[in-house]
Design a protein around this motif. Structure first.
Motif, short mmCIF file in Angstrom:
data_model
loop_
_atom_site.label_atom_id
_atom_site.label_comp_id
_atom_site.label_asym_id
_atom_site.label_seq_id
_atom_site.Cartn_x
_atom_site.Cartn_y
_atom_site.Cartn_z
N ALA A 89 0.83 -1.20 0.00
CA ALA A 89 0.00 0.00 0.00
C ALA A 89 0.87 1.25 0.00
O ALA A 89 1.87 1.34 0.72
N GLY A 90 0.50 2.22 -0.84
CA GLY A 90 1.20 3.49 -0.91
C GLY A 90 2.33 3.54 -1.92
O GLY A 90 2.88 4.62 -2.18
N GLU A 91 2.71 2.40 -2.50
CA GLU A 91 3.82 2.39 -3.45
C GLU A 91 3.40 2.98 -4.80
O GLU A 91 2.22 3.07 -5.13
N THR A 92 4.42 3.38 -5.57
CA THR A 92 4.20 3.95 -6.90
C THR A 92 4.38 2.88 -7.96
O THR A 92 5.35 2.13 -7.95
N LYS A 138 -4.75 0.59 -8.26
CA LYS A 138 -5.40 1.46 -7.28
C LYS A 138 -6.18 0.63 -6.26
O LYS A 138 -6.16 0.91 -5.05
N GLY A 179 -0.23 4.08 -4.25
CA GLY A 179 -0.41 5.48 -3.93
C GLY A 179 -0.38 6.37 -5.17
O GLY A 179 -1.01 7.42 -5.20
N LYS A 180 0.36 5.95 -6.17
CA LYS A 180 0.48 6.72 -7.41
C LYS A 180 0.62 5.75 -8.56
O LYS A 180 1.36 4.76 -8.47
N ASP A 234 -2.60 8.64 -12.22
CA ASP A 234 -2.25 9.96 -11.70
C ASP A 234 -1.38 10.73 -12.68
O ASP A 234 -1.42 11.96 -12.72
#
Length: 322
Positions: A131-134, A153, A158-159, A179
């Motif tokens: 979670a939160g990784e690009t 997503k 995260g991105k 994004d």
């Protein structure tokens, strides 16, 4: 029975007769209602895919949706050669038959299962996305790439950075999770410049559907950012743009890139089946969607060579198999 029959390697399927499939112990007989034409299905039917049986004649198709003899609606994968999914009936191991959520109709379930699995397996089994990784999806404008953006997503990215050739599709992807979008124009140096800033900010996972020059440029750009060495998990999934790349050895020495593949063979088959069930349930609950083009099985000859860049072609059968 009627089926999409491939007579010899390199030939397109034709609508014709094929011997009836007979279920052995441990198998299920499926009355097919929908089967998608995918790049993998095309490659296996031609005999070119690394998992092809090499047995001809055969029925095309690697997966689909249908009903068991007891009436249960299932998604099924990898019928026993020479049987495929593009037929009135087929047989597959019972362990490779999964219930289809009520929220998904036959056509959408058949369309989403395989391309959705490609990124779901890559993210969860190979890259171990946190979670939160690009995430960067190279080739996000194809059917599988569009789902990869949505799935990234859903799994907590995260991105999400999306690359692709189709400008209109790239714009649409901003509404489903992308994004940042980068258009692939054929100018390799311009691509390097575009992605270097993204790599400098930090990219944790690359899912690559293209291979070829764009993959080369992404890898080179990742090694030239000058940023502190942070592992980039580069997962190779498809080869739409080419089967080979030429990569300077210094790219790997000058970076913390971890390269791996995801597909049949890199993940155990029983695990792939289980992951497909996760994809279907997530598609039902989160509303993953791609454009689909239902076409009768009898028109497989015309549908086979149709590009699936704008929509996924799904062969359909009514109660008579037409």
């Amino acid at each position: 029975m009627k089926a999409a029959v491939v007579r010899q390697a390199g030939q397109d399927p034709v609508y014709g007769d094929f011997p009836e499939a007979v279920a052995a112990p441990g198998d299920s007989r499926i009355t097919v209602t929908a089967a998608a034409i995918s790049n993998v299905a095309r490659s296996r039917a031609s005999g070119a895919h690394y998992s092809s049986s090499g047995e001809f004649p055969l029925v095309a198709g690697i997966d689909g949706v249908g009903r068991l003899d007891d009436g249960r609606r299932v998604y099924f994968a990898l019928p026993h050669p020479p049987y495929g999914s593009m037929a009135e009936r087929t047989v597959a191991p019972s362990t490779q038959c999964l219930p289809v959520p009520d929220e998904l109709d036959d056509v959408m379930a058949a369309a989403i299962a395989n391309p959705g699995l490609s990124s779901w397996a890559a993210f969860t089994e190979r890259a171990r996305l946190k979670a939160g990784e690009t995430v960067l999806v190279n080739g996000a404008t194809g059917m599988a790439g569009q789902l990869a953006v949505q799935i990234a997503k859903h799994l907590g990215a995260g991105k999400v950075i999306a690359t692709g050739r189709n400008a209109d599709t790239l714009r649409a992807l901003t509404g489903v999770g992308a994004d940042v979008t980068i258009q692939l124009t054929g100018d390799g140096e311009a691509l390097e410049r575009s992605v270097m800033a993204q790599f400098a900010e930090g990219v944790d996972v690359v899912i690559d559907y293209l291979w070829g020059e764009s993959a080369e440029r992404l890898l080179i750009a990742a090694s030239r950012t000058g940023a502190e060495a942070v592992p980039i998990r580069f997962v190779q999934v498809g080869s739409v743009s080419g089967l080979e790349i030429t990569l300077p050895s210094a790219v790997l020495r000058a970076s913390a890139i971890e390269m791996m593949g995801s597909g049949i063979g890199s993940i155990a088959l029983d695990r792939l089946v289980s992951l497909t069930g996760e994809v279907l349930r997530a598609a039902a609950s989160r509303g993953f969607r791609i454009a689909v083009d239902p076409i009768p099985l009898s028109e497989v000859g015309e549908a086979w060579s149709k590009s699936d860049s704008a929509s996924r072609t799904v062969l359909t059968l009514d109660s008579k198999g037409a």
